[in-house]
Structures are given as C-alpha cells and as structure tokens.
Scaffold this motif. Structure first.
Motif, PDB file in Angstrom:
ATOM      1  N   LEU A 127     -59.457  81.248  25.592  1.00  0.00           N
ATOM      2  CA  LEU A 127     -60.789  81.111  25.068  1.00  0.00           C
ATOM      3  C   LEU A 127     -60.807  82.353  23.830  1.00  0.00           C
ATOM      4  N   LEU A 157     -63.120  84.166  21.443  1.00  0.00           N
ATOM      5  CA  LEU A 157     -64.611  84.583  21.176  1.00  0.00           C
ATOM      6  C   LEU A 157     -65.028  85.240  19.900  1.00  0.00           C
ATOM      7  N   TRP A 211     -63.175  76.966  23.784  1.00  0.00           N
ATOM      8  CA  TRP A 211     -61.800  76.917  24.522  1.00  0.00           C
ATOM      9  C   TRP A 211     -60.732  76.127  23.673  1.00  0.00           C
ATOM     10  N   GLN A 233     -59.187  85.648  24.623  1.00  0.00           N
ATOM     11  CA  GLN A 233     -59.424  85.947  26.202  1.00  0.00           C
ATOM     12  C   GLN A 233     -58.601  84.899  27.025  1.00  0.00           C
ATOM     13  N   LYS A 234     -57.701  85.348  27.597  1.00  0.00           N
ATOM     14  CA  LYS A 234     -56.953  84.597  28.946  1.00  0.00           C
ATOM     15  C   LYS A 234     -57.746  84.783  29.964  1.00  0.00           C
TER      16      LYS A 234
END
Lengths: 111, 116
Positions: B88, B90, B112, B37-38
């Motif tokens: 990020l 996940l 992160w 995830q940006k």
C-alpha cells in the motif's frame, strides 16, 4: 534516535466497553507531539488524537482520551463506549523531527 | 477539509510496465510525503517534498521516481518494479515543513499496488 513501542499486537473489547491501548516512546527531543492514528480495513490512516508534550492536560476527543505520562514516556489511548466502527489498527506516533510509528495494535470489537 | 486524494486506488502492473501513482491536496499544505506500507506493518517513509523540492529520500531504489509538479500534486513514477514492491502506497501532506514543531500529517486512502 526516536523509538515507539506498542506492546500489545492485538486487543479485543466488547461493544460499549472501555479499552486502553498502551504506548511507550523514547526521544531525546524536549519538544514533540504525540499522535494516535487509526487505520481501519479501508486502509486510510485517520488522525484520532494528538498531545503536545509541553501540555500537562491530557487530550480528549469525544470517546477517545489519552493518559500522557511524560516522565515515564508513556502515552496510552483510552476508547470509551467502544463501537464496531472502532475496529482498526491503531498506531502510536511520535512527531519529533519526523514521524516515528509504533508497530501497531489491532483492535477487535465484539458485538 | 483535510482531504488527500490518491489515484488509482488499485493498480496491478507487470515487472516491465511503467505506471504512476498520483496524489492531490488542496489544503495549501507545503509538504507532501510518500510512504510504503506492507501488511500488518507501520508505514515507512520514502520521500518528502517541501515547498516543491525533494528534501528527503530514504534511500529508495531508483525504480521509484517521485515528482512534484506543483504544490498541490505529487506523483510516484514506477518502472521495472519487483514483486516485493507490492504494498500500500500512502500519500500524505502537512501544512508545515517536515520536522517543524507542531506539524500534523494527513494521509490519503492509499494506492494498493500489486506487481506480477
């Protein structure tokens, strides 16, 4: 192909007021689930509520409820009595074959 | 208990380093996922393991290498990353295999990653 559209990049609400986040989707599947996930600044993606497409009754979880209009392919989230802790990014998700995320709506709660 | 645990929470690595992200769940879930995830974007699926076998690889570059040692653990091995890989990451799990009707996916807090 599945698509999910959240037309509101940002929303704000006064504490204790009610806010509705919009979501529309497109799918060729007959059976599917829809979800709203919340991602606060801590970044954990938290499941808020889910709706089975075959159920006509709208799902409710405490202050969170949905307005599911299957024919219109609309799945909005209503947050009642908004609290500061509700501030987060909200993602509408279609769980058909795989998860399809909308672009997200950032909700700000004003004290 | 719907807990997916990820370590480390933060990782800074150089482009020549080798590091790993770890994910653990004890809910008896048989599918585990890695998402990237940006900032201000939704998560993007990278890999899916179903019954400890890699079932989906979304054309991820080979500098990312997943591993599922057992049904509770999922690793993501990182090597020769680029600064644009900073994001990020996940981890998630679900009781049912991906694509199963009624499947609910539970996410960890994320790791992160910063590549310098």
């Amino acid at each position: 192909a599945q698509t999910v559209t959240q037309s509101q990049p940002e929303m704000s609400v006064q504490e204790a007021e009610t806010v509705t986040l919009s979501c529309t989707y497109d799918t060729s599947e007959s059976d599917y689930y829809l979800f709203w996930y919340k991602q606060p600044p801590s970044r954990q993606m938290i499941l808020v509520i889910r709706q089975e497409a075959y159920k006509q009754q709208n799902a409710t979880e405490n202050r969170f409820s949905v307005n599911f209009q299957k024919a219109a392919k609309s799945f909005s989230l209503k947050i009642s009595d908004s609290q500061l802790g509700d501030a987060a990014m909200y993602f509408c998700v279609n769980a058909g074959n795989m998860l399809t995320f909308g672009g997200g709506t950032r909700l700000m709660v004003k004290p | 208990d719907t807990e997916v645990t990820q370590t480390p929470k933060h990782l800074v690595m150089g482009m020549t380093n080798k590091k790993s992200l770890k994910c653990e769940q004890h809910m008896g879930h048989r599918a585990m996922y890695w998402y990237k995830q940006k900032a201000k974007k939704p998560p993007e699926l990278m890999f899916v393991y179903s019954y400890e076998k890699l079932s989906i690889n979304e054309s991820v570059p080979s500098r990312f290498s997943p591993e599922c040692p057992n049904s509770s653990l999922l690793n993501l091995h990182l090597h020769a990353l680029q600064p644009e890989d900073s994001a990020l990451y996940l981890c998630a799990s679900s009781q049912l295999p991906p694509g199963t009707f009624g499947n609910t996916i539970y996410f960890g807090e994320g790791s992160w990653l910063t590549v310098v």
